[in-house]
Design a protein around this motif. Structure first.
Motif, PDB file in Angstrom:
ATOM      1  N   LEU A   1       1.059  16.911   1.713  1.00  0.00           N
ATOM      2  CA  LEU A   1      -0.169  16.663   2.656  1.00  0.00           C
ATOM      3  C   LEU A   1       0.552  15.156   3.376  1.00  0.00           C
ATOM      4  O   LEU A   1      -0.278  14.692   2.636  1.00  0.00           O
ATOM      5  N   LEU A   2       0.015  15.307   4.629  1.00  0.00           N
ATOM      6  CA  LEU A   2       0.205  14.196   5.469  1.00  0.00           C
ATOM      7  C   LEU A   2      -1.230  13.446   5.613  1.00  0.00           C
ATOM      8  O   LEU A   2      -2.540  14.207   5.487  1.00  0.00           O
ATOM      9  N   ALA A   3      -1.744  12.790   4.740  1.00  0.00           N
ATOM     10  CA  ALA A   3      -3.081  11.750   4.907  1.00  0.00           C
ATOM     11  C   ALA A   3      -3.815  11.942   6.901  1.00  0.00           C
ATOM     12  O   ALA A   3      -3.060  11.171   7.925  1.00  0.00           O
ATOM     13  N   PRO A   4      -4.765  12.119   6.741  1.00  0.00           N
ATOM     14  CA  PRO A   4      -5.323  12.217   8.613  1.00  0.00           C
ATOM     15  C   PRO A   4      -5.662  10.965   9.185  1.00  0.00           C
ATOM     16  O   PRO A   4      -6.855  10.630   8.881  1.00  0.00           O
TER      17      PRO A   4
ATOM     18  N   ALA B   1      -2.136  19.929  -4.811  1.00  0.00           N
ATOM     19  CA  ALA B   1      -1.258  19.082  -4.276  1.00  0.00           C
ATOM     20  C   ALA B   1      -1.612  17.808  -3.600  1.00  0.00           C
ATOM     21  O   ALA B   1      -2.557  17.279  -4.854  1.00  0.00           O
ATOM     22  N   VAL B   2      -0.448  16.834  -3.606  1.00  0.00           N
ATOM     23  CA  VAL B   2      -1.440  15.566  -3.017  1.00  0.00           C
ATOM     24  C   VAL B   2      -1.288  15.234  -1.725  1.00  0.00           C
ATOM     25  O   VAL B   2      -1.054  15.540  -0.883  1.00  0.00           O
ATOM     26  N   GLN B   3      -2.023  14.019  -1.136  1.00  0.00           N
ATOM     27  CA  GLN B   3      -1.341  13.593  -0.006  1.00  0.00           C
ATOM     28  C   GLN B   3      -1.612  12.045   0.034  1.00  0.00           C
ATOM     29  O   GLN B   3      -2.045  10.668  -0.542  1.00  0.00           O
ATOM     30  N   LEU B   4      -0.720  11.891   0.672  1.00  0.00           N
ATOM     31  CA  LEU B   4       0.402  10.735   1.367  1.00  0.00           C
ATOM     32  C   LEU B   4      -0.172  10.274   2.551  1.00  0.00           C
ATOM     33  O   LEU B   4       0.124  10.571   3.863  1.00  0.00           O
ATOM     34  N   GLY B   5      -0.032   8.751   2.821  1.00  0.00           N
ATOM     35  CA  GLY B   5      -0.382   7.817   4.038  1.00  0.00           C
ATOM     36  C   GLY B   5       0.660   6.783   4.209  1.00  0.00           C
ATOM     37  O   GLY B   5       1.233   7.190   4.932  1.00  0.00           O
ATOM     38  N   THR B   6       0.279   6.259   3.499  1.00  0.00           N
ATOM     39  CA  THR B   6       1.456   4.340   3.528  1.00  0.00           C
ATOM     40  C   THR B   6       2.745   5.224   3.888  1.00  0.00           C
ATOM     41  O   THR B   6       3.135   4.847   4.632  1.00  0.00           O
ATOM     42  N   ALA B   7       2.853   6.280   2.448  1.00  0.00           N
ATOM     43  CA  ALA B   7       4.814   6.623   2.918  1.00  0.00           C
ATOM     44  C   ALA B   7       4.905   7.207   4.377  1.00  0.00           C
ATOM     45  O   ALA B   7       6.351   7.316   4.093  1.00  0.00           O
ATOM     46  N   PHE B   8       4.180   8.266   5.180  1.00  0.00           N
ATOM     47  CA  PHE B   8       4.521   8.355   5.982  1.00  0.00           C
ATOM     48  C   PHE B   8       4.760   7.648   7.452  1.00  0.00           C
ATOM     49  O   PHE B   8       5.136   7.544   8.466  1.00  0.00           O
TER      50      PHE B   8
ATOM     51  N   GLY C   1       3.854  -7.579  19.217  1.00  0.00           N
ATOM     52  CA  GLY C   1       4.621  -7.874  17.938  1.00  0.00           C
ATOM     53  C   GLY C   1       3.639  -8.672  16.935  1.00  0.00           C
ATOM     54  O   GLY C   1       4.870 -10.074  16.323  1.00  0.00           O
ATOM     55  N   VAL C   2       3.085  -9.237  17.204  1.00  0.00           N
ATOM     56  CA  VAL C   2       2.285  -9.995  16.353  1.00  0.00           C
ATOM     57  C   VAL C   2       1.374  -9.688  14.681  1.00  0.00           C
ATOM     58  O   VAL C   2       0.438  -8.464  14.959  1.00  0.00           O
ATOM     59  N   ALA C   3       1.649  -9.681  13.790  1.00  0.00           N
ATOM     60  CA  ALA C   3       1.310  -8.888  12.697  1.00  0.00           C
ATOM     61  C   ALA C   3       0.107  -9.955  12.485  1.00  0.00           C
ATOM     62  O   ALA C   3      -1.133  -9.014  11.457  1.00  0.00           O
ATOM     63  N   ASP C   4      -0.353 -10.358  13.218  1.00  0.00           N
ATOM     64  CA  ASP C   4      -2.123 -11.501  12.455  1.00  0.00           C
ATOM     65  C   ASP C   4      -3.086 -10.872  12.632  1.00  0.00           C
ATOM     66  O   ASP C   4      -4.053 -11.079  12.170  1.00  0.00           O
ATOM     67  N   TYR C   5      -2.945 -10.038  14.203  1.00  0.00           N
ATOM     68  CA  TYR C   5      -4.812  -9.827  14.530  1.00  0.00           C
ATOM     69  C   TYR C   5      -4.626  -8.028  14.653  1.00  0.00           C
ATOM     70  O   TYR C   5      -5.382  -7.807  15.100  1.00  0.00           O
ATOM     71  N   ILE C   6      -4.010  -7.851  14.112  1.00  0.00           N
ATOM     72  CA  ILE C   6      -3.241  -6.120  14.036  1.00  0.00           C
ATOM     73  C   ILE C   6      -4.067  -5.059  12.626  1.00  0.00           C
ATOM     74  O   ILE C   6      -3.800  -6.245  11.158  1.00  0.00           O
ATOM     75  N   SER C   7      -4.574  -4.251  12.552  1.00  0.00           N
ATOM     76  CA  SER C   7      -4.881  -3.580  11.130  1.00  0.00           C
ATOM     77  C   SER C   7      -3.840  -2.970  10.094  1.00  0.00           C
ATOM     78  O   SER C   7      -2.741  -2.313  11.210  1.00  0.00           O
ATOM     79  N   LEU C   8      -3.399  -3.831   9.097  1.00  0.00           N
ATOM     80  CA  LEU C   8      -2.529  -2.657   8.635  1.00  0.00           C
ATOM     81  C   LEU C   8      -2.295  -2.261   7.412  1.00  0.00           C
ATOM     82  O   LEU C   8      -2.069  -2.536   6.736  1.00  0.00           O
ATOM     83  N   TRP C   9      -3.517  -1.559   7.947  1.00  0.00           N
ATOM     84  CA  TRP C   9      -4.141  -0.083   6.825  1.00  0.00           C
ATOM     85  C   TRP C   9      -2.719  -0.182   5.715  1.00  0.00           C
ATOM     86  O   TRP C   9      -1.506   0.454   6.011  1.00  0.00           O
ATOM     87  N   ALA C  10      -2.745  -0.121   4.463  1.00  0.00           N
ATOM     88  CA  ALA C  10      -1.601   0.547   3.230  1.00  0.00           C
ATOM     89  C   ALA C  10      -2.150   0.345   2.250  1.00  0.00           C
ATOM     90  O   ALA C  10      -3.047  -0.450   1.644  1.00  0.00           O
ATOM     91  N   GLY C  11      -1.752   1.180   1.191  1.00  0.00           N
ATOM     92  CA  GLY C  11      -2.161   1.679   0.050  1.00  0.00           C
ATOM     93  C   GLY C  11      -2.080   0.716  -1.337  1.00  0.00           C
ATOM     94  O   GLY C  11      -0.270  -0.354  -0.682  1.00  0.00           O
ATOM     95  N   GLN C  12      -1.830   0.863  -2.248  1.00  0.00           N
ATOM     96  CA  GLN C  12      -1.200  -0.681  -3.172  1.00  0.00           C
ATOM     97  C   GLN C  12       0.168   0.078  -3.396  1.00  0.00           C
ATOM     98  O   GLN C  12       0.457  -0.450  -4.297  1.00  0.00           O
ATOM     99  N   GLY C  13       0.395   1.509  -3.250  1.00  0.00           N
ATOM    100  CA  GLY C  13       2.226   1.728  -3.246  1.00  0.00           C
ATOM    101  C   GLY C  13       3.170   0.846  -2.621  1.00  0.00           C
ATOM    102  O   GLY C  13       3.584   1.092  -2.617  1.00  0.00           O
ATOM    103  N   VAL C  14       2.725   0.084  -1.491  1.00  0.00           N
ATOM    104  CA  VAL C  14       2.734  -0.067  -0.598  1.00  0.00           C
ATOM    105  C   VAL C  14       4.405  -0.872  -0.147  1.00  0.00           C
ATOM    106  O   VAL C  14       5.382  -0.818   0.404  1.00  0.00           O
ATOM    107  N   THR C  15       4.835  -1.760  -1.707  1.00  0.00           N
ATOM    108  CA  THR C  15       6.177  -2.274  -1.835  1.00  0.00           C
ATOM    109  C   THR C  15       7.037  -1.356  -1.888  1.00  0.00           C
ATOM    110  O   THR C  15       8.769  -1.253  -1.963  1.00  0.00           O
TER     111      THR C  15
END
Length: 355
Positions: free
Chosen positions: A17-20, A234-241, A315-329
């Protein structure tokens, strides 16, 4: 990969499942691509107006004839708005200067839009409706079921799962502490609800016969196989997608995910007013130690939106919410359909090895 009762009920081929993801990360195109590949696509409408929800549903229907999920926030809006907004306005103003934006304007305290949003869902009748940050009323849940919509709630603790079962949901998404972005905690303080996914899946599977959907930090087939072995249907993934070309995430966001060599995620209220996990960056550092200045959800979210949008566009990463789970690497870039197939193949191989 063997089918199960949940998959048959949802009308999908794979337990993926894709995380919403509400906001820019999720998109109707990404949701449709996952559904078309045999998973369950999802679109988060928590910040959307009713007509935008209708438009998104119709866009997905134009792209796929397969089931998909629409998600809304069933709570989470703060009642206390007594915080002096000026210190936070001053902080955001610094970011606006860096981005060449005019001074920020304090947004009005928003009213909870859930009732109006839900009407759009009821009228359009997606296959699945999911919710987070609380539980809809009994009348609202009855209205969804009367229209044949499958209802899924999210839990971050066993107690929340109990409440969801009592409310009559059809399945429960378990959001482990590893999850990226906002988690759906509603029955206890956020800090007391940081349960690791493995323990959460075991605990919730132990108290309910409802299908359990594991979510939180899952990135590859081995993760999926492990969650299934714990009892998840089942599983739901967000960061991966998020790095997929169909994702609505800005290019700078995708690059940050793909470049992550270590887990630098932190829990912060800096961007939305509600705790959420993401890669650390300049704005989070600016707010660190000044958390008392943060405005409530979602006034803080509305205040930081112009800054976040401009940061993504520039294209500036300083001020955007970079939401990610702990498996991001373990992020990787490929079309959504290819990722679904890869996950299915990887998890099948992992299940054979575990057998």
């Amino acid at each position: 990969m063997a089918t199960n009762g949940l998959l048959r009920r949802l009308g999908i081929e794979h337990p993926i499942l894709l995380a919403p993801m509400a906001g820019t990360g999720g998109s109707p195109e990404l949701a449709a691509a996952v559904s078309q590949a045999g998973g369950l696509g999802a679109w988060g409408g928590g910040y959307a107006k009713p007509d935008e929800i209708v438009a998104a549903i119709r866009r997905m229907r134009a792209l796929t004839n397969r089931p998909f999920n629409i998600n809304l926030f069933a709570g989470g809006y703060a009642a206390d708005h007594s915080i002096d907004p000026q210190p936070m306005l001053d902080l955001v103003a610094e970011a606006h200067v860096s981005l060449g934006l005019p001074p920020p304007i304090l947004p009005a305290v928003p009213r909870d839009p859930f009732d109006d949003q839900l009407q759009a869902v009821l009228e359009e009748r997606p296959t699945v409706f999911s919710f987070t940050f609380g539980i809809p009323s009994a009348a609202q849940l009855a209205a969804l079921k009367a229209r044949g919509i499958i209802v899924v709630g999210s839990a971050t603790t066993v107690e929340e799962a109990r409440r969801l079962e009592q409310a009559g949901v059809d399945a429960i998404v378990t959001q482990g502490a590893e999850a990226g972005a906002h988690r759906g905690t509603f029955a206890a303080p956020f800090e007391d609800s940081m349960v690791p996914l493995a323990a959460l899946v075991r605990g919730i599977c132990g108290i309910t016969a409802l299908p359990v959907i594991a979510s939180g930090g899952l990135m590859d087939g081995r993760d999926i196989a492990a969650a299934r072995k714990l009892g998840a249907a089942a599983v739901q993934l967000g960061t991966a997608f998020l790095p997929c070309p169909e994702s609505g995430a800005p290019a700078v966001y995708k690059r940050a995910l793909l470049a992550a060599q270590t887990d630098t995620t932190v829990i912060t209220r800096a961007y939305s007013g509600r705790p959420a996990r993401g890669l650390t960056n300049r704005f989070i550092a600016m707010v660190s130690g000044k958390e008392e200045f943060i405005l409530p959800f979602r006034q803080q979210n509305d205040l930081t939106r112009p800054m976040r949008n401009a940061s993504g566009q520039q294209g500036v990463a300083d001020y955007i919410s970079l939401w990610a789970g702990q498996g991001v690497t373990r992020s990787r870039e490929m079309p959504a359909a290819a990722l679904v197939k890869t996950l299915v193949d990887e998890s099948s191989a992992a299940e054979i090895v575990r057998a």
